[in-house]
Write an enzyme that holds these catalytic residues in place. Structure first.
Site, mmCIF file in Angstrom:
data_model
loop_
_atom_site.group_PDB
_atom_site.id
_atom_site.type_symbol
_atom_site.label_atom_id
_atom_site.label_comp_id
_atom_site.label_asym_id
_atom_site.label_seq_id
_atom_site.Cartn_x
_atom_site.Cartn_y
_atom_site.Cartn_z
ATOM 1 N N THR A 206 0.831 -1.211 0.000
ATOM 2 C CA THR A 206 0.000 0.000 0.000
ATOM 3 C C THR A 206 0.862 1.256 0.000
ATOM 4 N N GLY B 241 -0.674 -16.426 -1.097
ATOM 5 C CA GLY B 241 -0.491 -17.632 -0.279
ATOM 6 C C GLY B 241 -1.594 -17.798 0.748
ATOM 7 N N GLY C 70 -15.915 11.239 5.047
ATOM 8 C CA GLY C 70 -15.039 10.810 6.137
ATOM 9 C C GLY C 70 -14.336 12.020 6.729
ATOM 10 N N GLY D 272 -11.222 11.410 8.662
ATOM 11 C CA GLY D 272 -9.975 10.891 9.212
ATOM 12 C C GLY D 272 -8.770 11.328 8.392
ATOM 13 N N VAL E 177 -8.981 14.063 5.087
ATOM 14 C CA VAL E 177 -8.376 15.381 5.245
ATOM 15 C C VAL E 177 -7.249 15.589 4.220
ATOM 16 N N ASP F 210 -0.679 -3.610 9.262
ATOM 17 C CA ASP F 210 -2.106 -3.258 9.257
ATOM 18 C C ASP F 210 -3.006 -4.444 9.561
ATOM 19 N N LEU G 70 0.313 2.388 10.290
ATOM 20 C CA LEU G 70 1.323 3.313 9.773
ATOM 21 C C LEU G 70 2.517 2.507 9.282
ATOM 22 N N VAL H 287 1.958 12.050 11.331
ATOM 23 C CA VAL H 287 1.638 13.334 10.694
ATOM 24 C C VAL H 287 0.496 13.134 9.726
ATOM 25 N N HIS I 52 16.320 30.925 15.746
ATOM 26 C CA HIS I 52 15.483 32.049 15.315
ATOM 27 C C HIS I 52 15.903 32.531 13.923
ATOM 28 N N GLU J 45 11.013 27.095 16.846
ATOM 29 C CA GLU J 45 11.446 27.708 18.116
ATOM 30 C C GLU J 45 10.273 27.875 19.081
HETATM 31 P P1 FAD Z 1 0.634 -3.366 3.001
HETATM 32 O O1 FAD Z 1 1.629 -2.324 2.715
HETATM 33 O O2 FAD Z 1 -0.772 -3.102 2.627
HETATM 34 O O3 FAD Z 1 1.131 -4.694 2.270
HETATM 35 C C1 FAD Z 1 0.383 -5.867 2.283
HETATM 36 C C2 FAD Z 1 0.757 -6.687 1.070
HETATM 37 O O4 FAD Z 1 0.283 -8.010 1.239
HETATM 38 C C3 FAD Z 1 0.146 -6.165 -0.229
HETATM 39 O O5 FAD Z 1 1.156 -5.877 -1.161
HETATM 40 C C4 FAD Z 1 -0.748 -7.309 -0.692
HETATM 41 O O6 FAD Z 1 -0.769 -7.463 -2.105
HETATM 42 C C5 FAD Z 1 -0.094 -8.498 -0.020
HETATM 43 N N1 FAD Z 1 -0.998 -9.633 0.197
HETATM 44 C C6 FAD Z 1 -2.299 -9.603 0.580
HETATM 45 N N2 FAD Z 1 -2.781 -10.864 0.698
HETATM 46 C C7 FAD Z 1 -1.754 -11.701 0.399
HETATM 47 C C8 FAD Z 1 -1.629 -13.119 0.365
HETATM 48 N N3 FAD Z 1 -2.657 -13.912 0.664
HETATM 49 N N4 FAD Z 1 -0.433 -13.645 0.017
HETATM 50 C C9 FAD Z 1 0.612 -12.846 -0.274
HETATM 51 N N5 FAD Z 1 0.544 -11.504 -0.246
HETATM 52 C C10 FAD Z 1 -0.622 -10.939 0.088
HETATM 53 N N6 FAD Z 1 1.334 5.473 6.592
HETATM 54 C C11 FAD Z 1 2.299 6.346 7.017
HETATM 55 O O7 FAD Z 1 3.080 5.995 7.908
HETATM 56 N N7 FAD Z 1 2.453 7.584 6.452
HETATM 57 C C12 FAD Z 1 1.635 8.015 5.455
HETATM 58 O O8 FAD Z 1 1.796 9.136 4.971
HETATM 59 C C13 FAD Z 1 0.608 7.136 5.000
HETATM 60 N N8 FAD Z 1 -0.208 7.525 3.999
HETATM 61 C C14 FAD Z 1 -1.177 6.654 3.561
HETATM 62 C C15 FAD Z 1 -2.008 7.081 2.543
HETATM 63 C C16 FAD Z 1 -3.008 6.235 2.073
HETATM 64 C C17 FAD Z 1 -3.922 6.718 0.963
HETATM 65 C C18 FAD Z 1 -3.146 4.939 2.639
HETATM 66 C C19 FAD Z 1 -4.212 4.009 2.113
HETATM 67 C C20 FAD Z 1 -2.322 4.502 3.654
HETATM 68 C C21 FAD Z 1 -1.329 5.367 4.126
HETATM 69 N N9 FAD Z 1 -0.480 4.990 5.165
HETATM 70 C C22 FAD Z 1 0.490 5.855 5.607
HETATM 71 C C23 FAD Z 1 -0.604 3.673 5.818
HETATM 72 C C24 FAD Z 1 0.441 2.680 5.276
HETATM 73 O O9 FAD Z 1 0.374 2.644 3.873
HETATM 74 C C25 FAD Z 1 0.187 1.300 5.857
HETATM 75 O O10 FAD Z 1 0.138 1.376 7.270
HETATM 76 C C26 FAD Z 1 1.291 0.304 5.470
HETATM 77 O O11 FAD Z 1 1.378 0.168 4.071
HETATM 78 C C27 FAD Z 1 1.009 -1.059 6.098
HETATM 79 O O12 FAD Z 1 1.989 -1.976 5.717
HETATM 80 P P2 FAD Z 1 1.667 -3.558 5.713
HETATM 81 O O13 FAD Z 1 2.942 -4.242 5.395
HETATM 82 O O14 FAD Z 1 0.961 -3.921 6.946
HETATM 83 O O15 FAD Z 1 0.599 -3.752 4.533
HETATM 84 P P1 NDP Z 2 -9.602 6.830 9.733
HETATM 85 O O1 NDP Z 2 -9.913 5.775 10.717
HETATM 86 O O2 NDP Z 2 -8.507 7.786 10.015
HETATM 87 O O3 NDP Z 2 -10.912 7.693 9.471
HETATM 88 C C1 NDP Z 2 -12.106 7.110 9.045
HETATM 89 C C2 NDP Z 2 -13.150 8.204 8.954
HETATM 90 O O4 NDP Z 2 -14.290 7.675 8.282
HETATM 91 C C3 NDP Z 2 -13.627 8.704 10.311
HETATM 92 O O5 NDP Z 2 -13.867 10.083 10.217
HETATM 93 C C4 NDP Z 2 -14.932 7.926 10.508
HETATM 94 O O6 NDP Z 2 -15.860 8.613 11.295
HETATM 95 C C5 NDP Z 2 -15.432 7.891 9.088
HETATM 96 N N1 NDP Z 2 -16.382 6.813 8.824
HETATM 97 C C6 NDP Z 2 -16.243 5.503 9.118
HETATM 98 N N2 NDP Z 2 -17.315 4.828 8.673
HETATM 99 C C7 NDP Z 2 -18.136 5.727 8.083
HETATM 100 C C8 NDP Z 2 -19.384 5.631 7.447
HETATM 101 N N3 NDP Z 2 -20.012 4.471 7.330
HETATM 102 N N4 NDP Z 2 -19.944 6.757 6.957
HETATM 103 C C9 NDP Z 2 -19.323 7.948 7.081
HETATM 104 N N5 NDP Z 2 -18.123 8.103 7.674
HETATM 105 C C10 NDP Z 2 -17.535 6.998 8.173
HETATM 106 O O7 NDP Z 2 -9.389 6.043 8.374
HETATM 107 P P2 NDP Z 2 -8.785 6.467 6.975
HETATM 108 O O8 NDP Z 2 -9.523 5.685 5.974
HETATM 109 O O9 NDP Z 2 -8.732 7.951 6.843
HETATM 110 O O10 NDP Z 2 -7.289 5.924 7.072
HETATM 111 C C11 NDP Z 2 -7.013 4.579 7.474
HETATM 112 C C12 NDP Z 2 -5.718 4.505 8.226
HETATM 113 O O11 NDP Z 2 -4.624 4.651 7.330
HETATM 114 C C13 NDP Z 2 -5.515 5.632 9.243
HETATM 115 O O12 NDP Z 2 -6.141 5.357 10.459
HETATM 116 C C14 NDP Z 2 -4.032 5.695 9.362
HETATM 117 O O13 NDP Z 2 -3.593 4.766 10.328
HETATM 118 C C15 NDP Z 2 -3.544 5.281 7.979
HETATM 119 N N6 NDP Z 2 -3.142 6.491 7.236
HETATM 120 C C16 NDP Z 2 -2.071 7.216 7.694
HETATM 121 C C17 NDP Z 2 -1.702 8.371 7.063
HETATM 122 C C18 NDP Z 2 -0.563 9.168 7.570
HETATM 123 O O14 NDP Z 2 0.207 8.669 8.383
HETATM 124 N N7 NDP Z 2 -0.385 10.404 7.122
HETATM 125 C C19 NDP Z 2 -2.404 8.856 5.882
HETATM 126 C C20 NDP Z 2 -3.495 8.013 5.480
HETATM 127 C C21 NDP Z 2 -3.836 6.877 6.143
HETATM 128 P P3 NDP Z 2 -15.964 8.381 12.891
HETATM 129 O O15 NDP Z 2 -14.794 9.123 13.479
HETATM 130 O O16 NDP Z 2 -17.275 8.978 13.207
HETATM 131 O O17 NDP Z 2 -15.892 6.906 13.117
#
Ligand code: FAD
Ligand code: NDP
Length: 450
Positions: free
Chosen positions: A42, A116, A176, A178, A182, A305, A312, A344, A439, A444
């Site tokens: 991801t 897998g 949303g 979150g 944003v 995740d 994160l 952040v 500064h 600061e």
């Molecule tokens: P992933 O990176 O999701 O990797 C999981 C992998 O497992 C995938 O490649 C998938 O194809 C593979 N997989 C799934 N099922 C199988 C299977 N059965 N066999 C083999 N492989 C499989 N985090 C930050 O710290 N900073 C950020 O700025 C930030 N921005 C984000 C923005 C967005 C839009 C999103 C969606 C997430 C963001 N995150 C950010 C969160 C971050 O991307 C995730 O927390 C992180 O990628 C999690 O890593 P992971 O290894 O758990 O899973």
């Molecule tokens: P978040 O959990 O941060 O936010 C989800 C938002 O969706 C909340 O405002 C929640 O509201 C709302 N929501 C949930 N269900 C519904 C519904 N049925 N209808 C309307 N609103 C709903 O999730 P995100 O999807 O924004 O991000 C997922 C995760 O990915 C984050 O928690 C973070 O850990 C990671 N991430 C990290 C980033 C970074 O480090 N910069 C950037 C992007 C993602 P309520 O509060 O009322 O439940």
């Protein structure tokens, strides 16, 4: 059928899976890593990396506007060639893929481009039938975006679809409040979309300090983003090529070119054979792990995740590395401390936070003090910009130990890391105040708060 033998088999090559594989290999283990999709998961492909590229472009757009105010000869609405930005973004990602492929070769990790699933506590079956056996199996399959179950939800996209956009939609609704909502709202607004942020609750960013979240909402509104609280989407309908949203609250029913759901992510646990292997889930549907990333089955571990804890990238990486240090590096007690993880939100301006918000601190400690700094950063003041900064410290106890640092403002993303070290090391307000300021900077203000 004979199974190939390894020390470690990793499911998933995202942030956590790659970190586990490389660290295990560095300790001399024989490793196989399964990934049916692009290396990097991801974060690299549809998360942090392309998101930050878009955020940087949006940041430049805002700075170009400020530059015009300072007297630079730039057009009032500079045009952005999206295809060029996307091509640069993809090139950056391709380079990361290439560097992973090189490291896989150098470290001898076997990359198997297959999905897998577990057959038992030691055996993984690939989707072509090949079987692998290992003493240690690491599940790092990540998470996926959720859409609410409402009529017409299929008309809306998720963050994955945001990354496929070829231009800024004219009118976009983001559902949303979150992290992702944003961040996408800020980027699309800065790159030319009219944005409505539809939030079902009464604030942004639940879990973050409420005062900062409130200031952020004000900043977004001042920029021209429609932030609508208490607004629930009832249904989406296709009308003349656009999407009509039936809304309860907020701006009332409205029509958009694009609707994006940023309504949370769920651990990817489907089709993994967890039940067959006896791996338990917790009540949120994530794989249940203890402090050492052990699942309910000895020899099977989970990181990132899929465990539902602090979704994160650095958390996934840190948990995976410590796990492999413990299993293959002779560090019997290695495990990740999930307290005081800094993060952040890449809003405009960014919001960085480590430790407890004021509300959480008041629940935990009897004596809590808060310290604020509100100001207009110099570039914003020079260019008559709207951006307002709010920095806040939350301290606990007689000695005023700093238990929360919350920064909303330009540079907060870069400033926070160093202060997160100080907080983790137990810094007090007095020690911050004893530090000489640099500064003129925004940073600061953190050591000048009284
Ligand atoms: P992933 O990176 O999701 O990797 C999981 C992998 O497992 C995938 O490649 C998938 O194809 C593979 N997989 C799934 N099922 C199988 C299977 N059965 N066999 C083999 N492989 C499989 N985090 C930050 O710290 N900073 C950020 O700025 C930030 N921005 C984000 C923005 C967005 C839009 C999103 C969606 C997430 C963001 N995150 C950010 C969160 C971050 O991307 C995730 O927390 C992180 O990628 C999690 O890593 P992971 O290894 O758990 O899973
Ligand atoms: P978040 O959990 O941060 O936010 C989800 C938002 O969706 C909340 O405002 C929640 O509201 C709302 N929501 C949930 N269900 C519904 C519904 N049925 N209808 C309307 N609103 C709903 O999730 P995100 O999807 O924004 O991000 C997922 C995760 O990915 C984050 O928690 C973070 O850990 C990671 N991430 C990290 C980033 C970074 O480090 N910069 C950037 C992007 C993602 P309520 O509060 O009322 O439940």
């Amino acid at each position: 059928m004979t199974a190939r033998q390894y020390d470690v088999v990793v499911l998933g090559a995202g942030s956590g899976g790659l970190a586990a594989a490389f660290r295990a290999a560095a300790h001399g283990a024989k490793v196989a890593m399964l990934e049916p999709s692009a290396l990097g998961g991801t974060c690299v492909n549809v998360g942090c990396v392309p998101k930050k590229a878009m955020w940087l472009a949006a940041d430049l757009a805002e700075r170009i506007a400020l530059a015009a105010k300072l007297g630079f000869d730039v057009p009032a609405t500079p045009a952005l060639a999206w295809p060029q930005l996307l091509q640069r973004r993809q090139q950056y990602i391709d380079n990361i893929h290439a560097s992973y492929r090189r490291r896989l070769q150098e470290t001898g990790v076997a990359h198997i481009a297959r999905r897998g699933r577990l057959l038992d506590a030691r055996t993984v079956e690939c989707d072509d039938g090949m079987r692998l056996q290992a003493r240690h199996i690491v599940i790092a399959t990540g998470s996926h975006a959720l859409k609410p179950a409402l009529p017409g939800a299929g008309l809306g996209g998720t963050s994955d679809d945001f990354f496929a956009l070829q231009a800024a939609p004219s009118r976009v609704a983001i559902v949303g409040g979150g992290y992702i909502a944003v961040e996408l709202a800020g980027v699309l607004h800065a790159l030319g979309s009219e944005v409505a942020l539809l939030v079902r609750g009464q604030r942004l960013l639940g879990g973050f300090d409420a005062e900062l979240a409130g200031q952020l909402a004000e900043n977004l509104r001042a920029q021209g983003i429609g932030v609508h609280f208490d607004c629930r989407v009832q249904a989406l309908e296709q009308r003349e090529g656009r999407i009509h949203a039936r809304l309860d609250g907020g701006p009332g029913d409205a029509t958009f070119d694009t609707v994006l759901f940023a309504t949370g992510r769920a651990p990817s646990t489907g089709g993994l054979g967890l039940e067959q292997a006896g791996v338990a889930l917790d009540d949120t549907g994530a794989i249940a792990v203890d402090a050492f990333q052990n699942t309910s089955v000895p020899g099977i571990f989970a990181v990132g995740d899929v465990t539902g804890r602090a979704m994160l990238t650095p958390v996934a990486i840190a948990a995976a590395r410590r796990l492999m240090d413990r299993l293959h590096g002779g560090q019997a007690d290695a495990h990740l401390d999930y307290d005081n993880v800094p993060s952040v939100v890449f809003s405009h301006p960014p919001l960085g936070s480590v430790g407890l918000g004021e509300e959480a601190a008041r629940r935990r400690f009897d004596m809590v003090t808060t310290h604020h700094s509100r100001f207009r950063p110099m570039l914003q003041a020079l260019g008559d910009g709207q951006g307002r900064t709010l920095f806040k410290l939350v301290c606990a106890g007689e000695e005023q130990k700093v238990v929360g640092i919350h920064l909303l403002g330009e540079g907060a993303d870069e400033i926070l890391q160093g202060f997160a070290v100080a907080l983790k090391a137990g810094v007090t307000l007095r020690q911050l105040q004893d530090t000489v300021a640099i500064h003129p900077t925004s940073a600061e203000e953190v050591v000048l708060m009284r």
